[in-house]
Scaffold this motif. Structure first.
Motif, PDB file in Angstrom:
ATOM      1  N   ASN A 244       0.826  -1.204   0.000  1.00 62.45           N
ATOM      2  CA  ASN A 244       0.000   0.000   0.000  1.00 62.45           C
ATOM      3  C   ASN A 244       0.861   1.255   0.000  1.00 62.45           C
ATOM      4  OD1 ASN A 244      -2.366  -1.575   0.186  1.00 62.45           O
ATOM      5  ND2 ASN A 244      -2.152  -1.692   2.414  1.00 62.45           N
TER       6      ASN A 244
ATOM      7  N   TYR B 217       0.906   5.341   1.114  1.00 65.20           N
ATOM      8  CA  TYR B 217       0.241   6.270   2.017  1.00 65.20           C
ATOM      9  C   TYR B 217       0.935   7.622   1.947  1.00 65.20           C
ATOM     10  CZ  TYR B 217      -1.837   2.091   4.142  1.00 65.20           C
ATOM     11  OH  TYR B 217      -2.514   0.927   4.358  1.00 65.20           O
TER      12      TYR B 217
ATOM     13  N   GLY C 164       0.074  -0.986   8.215  1.00 65.87           N
ATOM     14  CA  GLY C 164      -0.315  -0.976   6.815  1.00 65.87           C
ATOM     15  C   GLY C 164      -1.511  -1.838   6.514  1.00 65.87           C
TER      16      GLY C 164
ATOM     17  N   SER D 205      -6.841   4.558   7.072  1.00 66.13           N
ATOM     18  CA  SER D 205      -6.364   5.713   7.820  1.00 66.13           C
ATOM     19  C   SER D 205      -7.319   6.056   8.950  1.00 66.13           C
ATOM     20  CB  SER D 205      -6.214   6.914   6.885  1.00 66.13           C
ATOM     21  OG  SER D 205      -6.066   8.097   7.621  1.00 66.13           O
TER      22      SER D 205
ATOM     23  N   GLU E  96      -5.889   7.726   2.466  1.00 68.48           N
ATOM     24  CA  GLU E  96      -4.557   7.391   1.982  1.00 68.48           C
ATOM     25  C   GLU E  96      -3.467   7.790   2.968  1.00 68.48           C
ATOM     26  OE1 GLU E  96      -5.133  11.664   0.620  1.00 68.48           O
ATOM     27  OE2 GLU E  96      -6.313   9.921   1.142  1.00 68.48           O
TER      28      GLU E  96
ATOM     29  N   ALA F 210      -1.145   7.548   6.136  1.00 73.23           N
ATOM     30  CA  ALA F 210      -0.647   6.412   6.917  1.00 73.23           C
ATOM     31  C   ALA F 210      -1.103   6.500   8.368  1.00 73.23           C
ATOM     32  CB  ALA F 210       0.875   6.362   6.857  1.00 73.23           C
ATOM     33  N   THR F 211      -1.321   5.346   8.975  1.00 72.63           N
ATOM     34  CA  THR F 211      -1.757   5.253  10.368  1.00 72.63           C
ATOM     35  C   THR F 211      -0.628   4.722  11.232  1.00 72.63           C
ATOM     36  OG1 THR F 211      -4.042   4.844   9.694  1.00 72.63           O
ATOM     37  CG2 THR F 211      -3.423   4.199  11.937  1.00 72.63           C
TER      38      THR F 211
END
Length: 440
Positions: free
Chosen positions: A180, A182, A360, A364, A371, A373-374
């Protein structure tokens, strides 16, 4: 006869008085030992918590702003100080690495303050970025920021050794986590080759506002390790900058125990909690003690919903009843569960450490920007064991023979790393959970 009776009575009274004085002295020593251990544990833990709480200040990537440096260190692990002396990390203890702008003033920028090659500011087209700190900055039409006093210099002017500097932007950059992609905040970190004061910068007081200018190498390999991605895009809107600090907290074994004849043993009686700040000029560390007689230091990392996407409670509670530990990579204090896999963390090869705390596997936390990132890391649990400086040979209360904390596989480190037979000590265990507000 009367004299003998008087002498006997006085003797009894004196014995009682000396006994009372001895007990008072013993009680005073016990209270001092307890107070010293308690005070030392509090000051040490709060010092570490303060830095952990400020992690990623300067807009550093939250994926690698807090990392386990060593978890349950095995014998032989060391950190080297600026003089080249190796400091042994106490076996069985944890050490934590924290990155951010902790010990310097932030400076306000406008886009015109940063100059480098390419369109916008693209360090890939140039070896250096030119940084200009204006004495007074106007980052927006309605705000004015004083970066340093009129007629003076910024605090960084006193630096005489190389350091890392971060320039943060208001724009975003892409990072790839697994399969992914981000977005995270955009910034650059570079090396500033400070040396003798006044030679690595220029100061211009003839302009209004006055300015302070220096060069930063954004292509430096070690500086790039602090970036969110290997190839950040050109910087269009820089707005702030500060010195970056890379700090490691660990238990230093201290000096070795000596035999009665003065020869060295392999035992350590007075380990201490140390703070190691990276020195970019050598790759070694400025190591300073922050608390004496620290026997154990353990760190657990509160992750939230890794891989399986379990319900999120932000992972800030150290109570097992509030944490989902039914399977690996759910909501738990990681690195302290035998089945914790930390699937989405990227491992380093040498030494065996982790490079990123990014989740990932889940969307979010911002519903309007899926999109983005967390951060997988929500909190850090710190635990420290401090013993009294002096033993109490007649003490047999709780902790007299050592305390085992969290996932320390070395049973009661006070026994295994001190003299044998063991000496009983007063000990205090203190734990603190730190919520990472800067990660939200």
């Amino acid at each position: 006869m009367e004299s003998l009776v008087t002498l006997f009575i006085v003797s009894v009274l004196m014995v009682g008085l000396f006994t009372l004085l001895d007990q008072a002295g013993t009680l005073s020593k016990q209270e001092t030992n307890v107070a010293d251990a308690q005070s030392s544990s509090r000051s040490a833990l709060y010092e570490v918590a303060k830095i952990v709480r400020e992690a990623r200040i300067g807009q550093l990537y939250y994926g690698n702003a807090v990392l386990p440096y060593f978890d349950n260190a095995t014998a032989g692990k060391t950190l080297t100080d600026a003089a080249g002396t190796a400091h042994p990390i106490r076996e069985g203890t944890d050490s934590i690495e924290v990155r951010g702008a902790f010990y310097s003033n932030p400076y306000s920028f406008t886009p015109s303050n940063i100059t480098c090659g390419g369109v916008g500011c693209d360090p890939s087209n140039s070896n250096v970025m030119q940084i200009r700190i204006d004495q007074v900055s106007n980052p927006t039409p309605i705000s004015t920021v004083t970066n340093y006093p009129a007629g003076g210099l910024p605090a960084i002017a006193s630096r005489t050794k190389p350091f890392y500097f971060v320039v943060a932007s208001t724009s975003l950059q892409g990072v790839t986590i697994g399969s992914n992609s981000y977005l995270v905040p955009l910034y650059y970190v570079g090396r500033v080759n400070a040396n003798a004061a006044g030679t690595w910068y220029t100061s211009d007081t003839s302009t209004t506002p006055a300015s302070f200018t220096f060069l930063m190498d954004a292509t430096d390999a070690n500086a790039k390790k602090l970036l969110a991605s290997a190839t950040p895009p050109p910087m269009q809107n820089p707005y702030s900058g500060a010195i970056v600090d890379d700090v490691i907290f660990f238990v230093d074994n201290g000096t070795v125990e000596l035999n009665p004849d003065g020869s060295a043993t392999t035992k350590f009686m007075h380990p201490y909690l140390a703070q190691a700040i990276l020195d970019p000029s050598t790759g070694n560390y400025d190591i300073q003690p922050i608390a004496e007689d620290v026997e154990d230091f353990q760190v657990a990392y509160g992750v939230d919903g890794l891989v399986t996407g379990s319900a999120h409670d932000r992972g800030v509670s150290p109570s097992n009843t509030a944490i989902d530990v039914t399977a690996a990579n759910k909501d738990e204090w990681s690195l302290n569960q035998s089945d914790e896999l930390l699937t989405d963390l990227v491992p380093k090869t040498v030494p065996a450490r982790y490079e990123s705390f990014i989740d990932g596997s889940i969307p979010s936390s911002n519903p309007n920007r899926p999109e983005i990132a967390t951060a997988a890391l929500k909190s850090v649990l710190l635990a420290i064991v401090v013993k009294s400086n002096q033993p109490e040979l007649r003490f047999s209360g709780p902790g007299y023979d050592g305390i085992k904390v969290l996932n320390n596989v070395t049973a009661k480190t006070s026994i295994t790393q001190t003299v044998s037979p063991s000496r009983p000590y007063r000990r205090r265990l203190l734990k603190l959970a730190v919520s990472l507000r800067n990660y939200l």
